[in-house]
Structures are given as C-alpha cells and as structure tokens.
Design a protein around this motif. Structure first.
Motif, mmCIF file in Angstrom:
data_model
loop_
_atom_site.group_PDB
_atom_site.id
_atom_site.type_symbol
_atom_site.label_atom_id
_atom_site.label_comp_id
_atom_site.label_asym_id
_atom_site.label_seq_id
_atom_site.Cartn_x
_atom_site.Cartn_y
_atom_site.Cartn_z
ATOM 1 N N ASP A 86 10.256 0.009 8.730
ATOM 2 C CA ASP A 86 8.922 -0.575 8.943
ATOM 3 C C ASP A 86 9.034 -2.054 9.319
ATOM 4 N N ALA A 87 10.003 -2.723 8.724
ATOM 5 C CA ALA A 87 10.178 -4.160 8.996
ATOM 6 C C ALA A 87 11.647 -4.537 8.881
ATOM 7 N N ILE A 88 12.009 -5.609 9.583
ATOM 8 C CA ILE A 88 13.366 -6.170 9.492
ATOM 9 C C ILE A 88 13.243 -7.651 9.154
ATOM 10 N N LEU A 89 13.975 -8.067 8.137
ATOM 11 C CA LEU A 89 14.177 -9.499 7.869
ATOM 12 C C LEU A 89 15.562 -9.814 8.393
ATOM 13 N N ILE A 90 15.693 -10.813 9.242
ATOM 14 C CA ILE A 90 17.007 -11.102 9.823
ATOM 15 C C ILE A 90 17.227 -12.609 9.981
ATOM 16 N N PRO B 243 17.352 -8.254 21.985
ATOM 17 C CA PRO B 243 17.325 -7.119 21.048
ATOM 18 C C PRO B 243 16.209 -7.225 20.007
ATOM 19 N N LEU B 244 15.926 -8.432 19.535
ATOM 20 C CA LEU B 244 14.854 -8.576 18.537
ATOM 21 C C LEU B 244 13.482 -8.427 19.177
ATOM 22 N N ALA B 245 13.326 -8.956 20.388
ATOM 23 C CA ALA B 245 12.043 -8.784 21.102
ATOM 24 C C ALA B 245 11.785 -7.299 21.343
ATOM 25 N N ASP B 246 12.849 -6.557 21.707
ATOM 26 C CA ASP B 246 12.717 -5.112 21.941
ATOM 27 C C ASP B 246 12.359 -4.368 20.654
ATOM 28 N N ALA B 247 13.001 -4.757 19.554
ATOM 29 C CA ALA B 247 12.720 -4.101 18.265
ATOM 30 C C ALA B 247 11.255 -4.315 17.879
ATOM 31 N N SER C 254 0.830 -1.214 0.000
ATOM 32 C CA SER C 254 0.000 0.000 0.000
ATOM 33 C C SER C 254 0.859 1.256 0.000
ATOM 34 N N LYS C 255 2.122 1.118 0.454
ATOM 35 C CA LYS C 255 3.068 2.243 0.315
ATOM 36 C C LYS C 255 4.500 1.724 0.232
ATOM 37 N N ASN C 256 5.400 2.629 -0.078
ATOM 38 C CA ASN C 256 6.812 2.266 -0.243
ATOM 39 C C ASN C 256 7.471 2.091 1.127
ATOM 40 N N TYR C 257 7.263 0.929 1.712
ATOM 41 C CA TYR C 257 7.802 0.657 3.043
ATOM 42 C C TYR C 257 9.322 0.570 3.004
ATOM 43 N N LYS C 258 9.917 0.924 4.156
ATOM 44 C CA LYS C 258 11.375 0.828 4.342
ATOM 45 C C LYS C 258 11.662 -0.487 5.081
ATOM 46 N N ILE C 259 12.329 -1.392 4.394
ATOM 47 C CA ILE C 259 12.573 -2.715 4.981
ATOM 48 C C ILE C 259 14.075 -3.013 4.993
ATOM 49 N N ALA C 260 14.569 -3.508 6.121
ATOM 50 C CA ALA C 260 15.992 -3.828 6.244
ATOM 51 C C ALA C 260 16.178 -5.333 6.264
ATOM 52 N N PHE C 261 17.169 -5.808 5.517
ATOM 53 C CA PHE C 261 17.551 -7.228 5.550
ATOM 54 C C PHE C 261 18.921 -7.323 6.217
ATOM 55 N N VAL D 85 10.664 -10.412 10.725
ATOM 56 C CA VAL D 85 10.527 -11.707 10.047
ATOM 57 C C VAL D 85 11.869 -12.428 10.156
ATOM 58 N N LEU D 86 11.850 -13.642 10.678
ATOM 59 C CA LEU D 86 13.077 -14.433 10.791
ATOM 60 C C LEU D 86 13.243 -15.262 9.527
#
Ligand code: T6T
Length: 314
Positions: free
Chosen positions: A86-90, A101-105, A25-32, A113-114
């Motif tokens: 907006d989201a992290i894939l790790i 750290p991931l629970a806090d994020a 729905s929008k240009n989300y910022k996602i980190a891998f 997303v793991l």
C-alpha cells in the motif's frame, strides 16, 4: 556556549501542526527500504516505524541494500513494487538513480514517503521527512569555530556525490566556512560509506596539510573513519573532529576525547512521522508534505543525559 540544541520538528507547509492518525482503517502493507543495512541510523528509524506501525495496526517489512549504493537499492525497490504494498517508506541512495523508479511506483498507486534522503524531483511523494541537513552542516562548522577559535584549515569527509543529505550538510558547512575569513576549506573527500576509505583519505590530507585544524565527518561512517585517522596521527589535540550522527562507535569516540562534538539526528522520530504520513495518505487524512526534524549537538558533557544516541537494536 553556542553549542545549543536545535528545536523540535517544523513543517515546511503552511500548516504548522503535524497530525498523527489514531488508528489505521485497515491493516495496510507497508514496506520500509533503508539506505543501507546495519547502519544504526536506519536501525533506529526502523524502531520508530515498527513501534508506530504497532500502535496504528499496520504491517511493516524492512529491507535494505548491503551497501549504500543505488545499483543495489534499485533491485530491492523493484522487487518490493512487485509485491504491491500500500505504501513505501524509502531513503533513496541517489538523487537521480531512484527518481524514475519511484515516480513509476507512485504512478502505479503506491503511496511513497521519502524518509531522510530525497530525489531531484520528489513531487511523486506524498510526504518527505528529514533533518535540517543544511542547518546541521552549518552547526558542525560552528562547533569547529568554537573548538579552534584561531581558525585554520578544515576539511569535509563525505559519502558519495548525489546523496541529498550529505551534499546538503557539505553545502551548509562550506558556506559557513566562507563566511569566516579565519578559516579555509581544503575541500571534500568521498569515502563511499566505508570507514577504512575515510581513514585513508583523512590521513592523506593530514600529510598534505599537516596544519589542518578541523574535520567534519558528514555521516556516521565518514566520521568514524576520520576519527581513526586523527587518532593514528597522534594529532588529537590539534585536529578537532565534529561528526554527523550518534552511533555507538561515535559516542565511544566522543567519550574518549577523539571526537569533540556530534550532530545527532532524530531517526526514530523521522520514522514515526514517515509512517504517520503514509497511513494518513492511505486513509484520506491530513498529510504534511514536508516535515523537518531537529538535531542535537552532543558533547562529552551532555551525551549521556540527552537520550539522543542511536540504537543498535530496538
Ligand atoms: O547520516 C545518516 C543519513 O542521514 C544519511 O543519509 C546517510 O548516512 C547515515 O545513514 C549515517 O550513516
């Protein structure tokens, strides 16, 4: 032969279907965040993520530690969290060290997303996407059984204790060994994702157990290092090697007859599914909490036609 390929993705949830969004729905910022830089498994995963990001209309940035090491990955996660994606894939490099750290994020509102690996309690994640690692370890032993039908001593060359994937592969392998009285396991060695260390450890094991018949290399670098040790010992005919993953160097060893089989994962597919789950979570779409992807057993005969080899770049 029994070296069959495993099937397609299966979801661990009650819903058997995995839905891919058609557009974000929008240009989300996602980190891998990769487990480590320069590993063709994570490069191929990045290719899958980037292609899917383009299709859905979101922006992905990729980073990874220089070594497969939680003390190097943790600061990368911390700095990524600062940028409020907006989201992290790790792919967490340790089941414990990345847990808090991931629970806090996730608590701060970032969808997690793991991909590939997991943590002790992944309940903070909207989804987990990985291979069937226990099944892959069992399949690796099955390949050794077929290659060495008379049985004998086998060993596992792994990475670090506390990595969910390689620990599960070892578990699947060791349980399969225990179920066949013709085989004995001489145990597992950990080479810290360093092929030279894996070479030393397998060479030392061959000194101790000159009658070894099989080595399972539980990831790309462990398998590459194991292959070097066996080649240098001149025992290629006696010691069968089955490696997890299908990086370019591993495929070369397979074609050269130093390695007899590879368990190829589907890293591109893991990335595609992972990105889909992140976007679905952000847009309130259907999220599949657990997705398991398949693997292919590669031999000299099917490696070229399979299309399962990993990429060195997209
Ligand atoms: O085997 C893959 C990955 O699944 C594992 O978690 C770590 O090692 C690799 O990246 C291969 O080097």
């Amino acid at each position: 032969s029994g070296m069959a390929t495993s099937g397609s993705a299966s979801s661990g949830s009650s819903s058997p279907s995995i839905v891919a969004p058609t557009k974000a729905s929008k240009n989300y910022k996602i980190a891998f965040i990769q487990g480590v830089q320069g590993d063709e498994f994570y490069i191929t995963m990045q290719c899958g993520i980037e292609a899917e990001a383009k299709r859905l209309g979101v922006t992905v940035t990729t980073q990874g530690p220089k070594q497969f090491d939680p003390t190097l990955q943790r600061p990368i996660l911390d700095s990524v969290v600062q940028t409020k994606p907006d989201a992290i894939l790790i792919a967490p490099t340790d089941v414990q060290a990345l847990q808090q750290p991931l629970a806090d994020a996730a608590k701060s509102g970032i969808k997690i997303v793991l991909v590939d690996t997991t943590t002790q309690d992944p309940s903070f994640a909207v989804s987990q996407v990985s291979s069937d690692n226990v099944g892959g370890g069992a399949a690796a032993f099955k390949a050794i059984q077929e290659l060495s039908p008379n049985g004998g001593k086998v060993m596992v060359e792994s990475v670090n204790p506390g990595i969910s994937t390689t620990d599960q592969r070892n578990e699947g392998f060791q349980n399969a060994v225990k179920a066949d009285s013709k085989f004995t396991s001489v145990g597992v060695q950990y080479s810290k994702d360093d092929p030279a260390t894996a070479t030393q450890q397998v060479a030392a094991q061959l000194q101790k157990d000159p009658d070894l018949v099989g080595v399972f290399g539980a990831n790309l670098f462990a398998a590459e290092g194991a292959a070097t040790a066996v080649r240098q010992s001149g025992k290629t005919n006696q010691v069968k090697i089955v490696g997890f993953d299908a990086g370019p160097g591993q495929v070369k060893d397979l074609k050269g007859g130093i390695v007899q089989a590879l368990v190829a994962q589907q890293p591109g597919q893991i990335g595609t599914y992972g990105l889909d789950q992140a976007v679905a979570a952000l847009d309130g779409g259907q999220v599949t909490p657990k997705i398991q992807t398949g693997f292919t057993i590669l031999t000299k005969d099917n490696v070229d036609s399979s299309g399962a080899a990993y990429k060195a770049s997209c």
